[in-house]
Scaffold this active site. Structure first.
Site, mmCIF file in Angstrom:
data_model
loop_
_atom_site.group_PDB
_atom_site.id
_atom_site.type_symbol
_atom_site.label_atom_id
_atom_site.label_comp_id
_atom_site.label_asym_id
_atom_site.label_seq_id
_atom_site.Cartn_x
_atom_site.Cartn_y
_atom_site.Cartn_z
ATOM 1 N N ASP A 6 0.871 -1.176 0.000
ATOM 2 C CA ASP A 6 0.000 0.000 0.000
ATOM 3 C C ASP A 6 0.907 1.224 0.000
ATOM 4 O O ASP A 6 1.448 1.598 1.037
ATOM 5 C CB ASP A 6 -0.914 -0.026 1.225
ATOM 6 C CG ASP A 6 -1.751 1.239 1.370
ATOM 7 O OD1 ASP A 6 -1.963 1.930 0.342
ATOM 8 O OD2 ASP A 6 -2.182 1.540 2.495
ATOM 9 N N ILE A 12 4.550 3.874 3.296
ATOM 10 C CA ILE A 12 4.331 2.645 2.541
ATOM 11 C C ILE A 12 4.104 1.533 3.548
ATOM 12 O O ILE A 12 4.908 1.341 4.468
ATOM 13 C CB ILE A 12 5.542 2.311 1.650
ATOM 14 C CG1 ILE A 12 5.716 3.389 0.575
ATOM 15 C CG2 ILE A 12 5.371 0.936 0.995
ATOM 16 C CD1 ILE A 12 6.978 3.237 -0.247
ATOM 17 N N ASP A 109 -6.263 2.583 -2.848
ATOM 18 C CA ASP A 109 -6.355 2.224 -1.433
ATOM 19 C C ASP A 109 -7.798 2.225 -0.959
ATOM 20 O O ASP A 109 -8.194 1.393 -0.140
ATOM 21 C CB ASP A 109 -5.499 3.160 -0.583
ATOM 22 C CG ASP A 109 -5.787 4.634 -0.833
ATOM 23 O OD1 ASP A 109 -6.445 4.977 -1.840
ATOM 24 O OD2 ASP A 109 -5.337 5.469 -0.018
ATOM 25 N N THR A 184 -0.510 26.290 25.534
ATOM 26 C CA THR A 184 -0.560 26.149 24.075
ATOM 27 C C THR A 184 -0.515 24.691 23.648
ATOM 28 O O THR A 184 -1.243 24.279 22.728
ATOM 29 C CB THR A 184 0.605 26.928 23.431
ATOM 30 O OG1 THR A 184 0.504 28.304 23.794
ATOM 31 C CG2 THR A 184 0.575 26.796 21.919
#
Length: 257
Positions: A6, A12, A109, A184
């Site tokens: 894939d 990958i 995919d 933050t």
């Protein structure tokens, strides 16, 4: 043995099946400028680690959404493994009907995920892939691919924040202690993790409403576990969904010859 690949924009994913059993699997970053010989060297090392002999690989199925790498992997598989790879794309047998305006536009995919979802979990179903993009694929109870939705992936959104906002920076993608961040880092984690979870929940509700019947929800991809923990509607996390879909597609097309 069957090698399934894939090839995505960011990563990958590769797996080797012995019959129905996934006996080895790997994930590594996509390198668009690598040559076939370089990828071959990587795979030979991976095979060796799992005591897999190259001549034991008798077939290969590939889903590739990175056009420059298609020819690279075709060359690598043919030259080093001596087999003709099945490239998922227009013209192959899928076992499902693509009920969209232009079936050729559906990524390889997404086809593999839809096939695996219906074969493993039935329909109606919603398959959600958490990758470079957050992709929703919808399959009917009769195994028809109805379409879906595509949103930015969590990592893409995080990178866009850091790139576009001078005072923001990379944060670890984990659940913050509360929705209302007190600094933050917590604020960004809240927006990225809990914000995306809320988006996924909302999309599932909207898709369910259009289907007018309950659908099983399956998640896959690198960040599936994190989001699934926050979204009760996700019933299954299957990290190897695409690889199983490639196996099913290979078997279907091999039988058809």
């Amino acid at each position: 043995m069957l090698l399934c690949l894939d090839i995505g924009n960011t990563n990958i994913k590769a797996g080797v099946f012995d019959g129905e059993s996934l006996i080895a699997h790997w994930r590594f970053s996509t390198q668009r400028h690598r040559l076939a010989d370089e990828y071959a060297a990587l795979f030979m090392n991976l095979f060796a680690l799992h005591r897999i002999q190259p001549h034991e690989i008798r077939g290969c199925a590939i889903a590739c959404v990175v056009p420059p790498l298609r020819a690279v992997f075709e060359e690598m598989i043919r030259h080093y493994l001596g087999v003709e790879p099945l490239m998922v794309g227009p013209g192959i047998k899928t076992g499902i009907r693509l009920m969209v305006e232009n079936p050729r536009e559906v990524g390889a995919d997404r086809v593999a995920n839809a096939v695996a979802t219906f074969r493993l979990y039935g329909g109606p179903a919603i398959a959600i892939a958490f990758g470079t993009a957050t992709v929703f694929d919808v399959i009917s109870g009769e195994g028809e691919y109805l379409g879906g939705a595509i949103a930015p992936g969590i990592l893409v959104a995080a990178e866009a924040l850091v790139t576009s906002a001078a005072q923001l920076y990379q944060v670890e993608l984990i659940r913050p202690p509360r929705v209302i961040g007190r600094n933050t880092i917590q604020a960004m984690q809240s927006g990225l993790i809990l914000g995306f979870a809320s988006m996924v929940e909302g999309m599932i509700r909207r898709i369910q409403a259009e289907l007018e019947e309950p659908a099983r929800v399956i998640a896959t991809g690198g960040l599936a576990d994190i989001i699934a923990h926050e979204v009760r509607a996700i019933q299954v996390v299957d990290p190897h969904l695409t690889l199983h879909g490639l196996r099913f597609l290979f078997e279907l097309n091999r039988r058809g010859k």
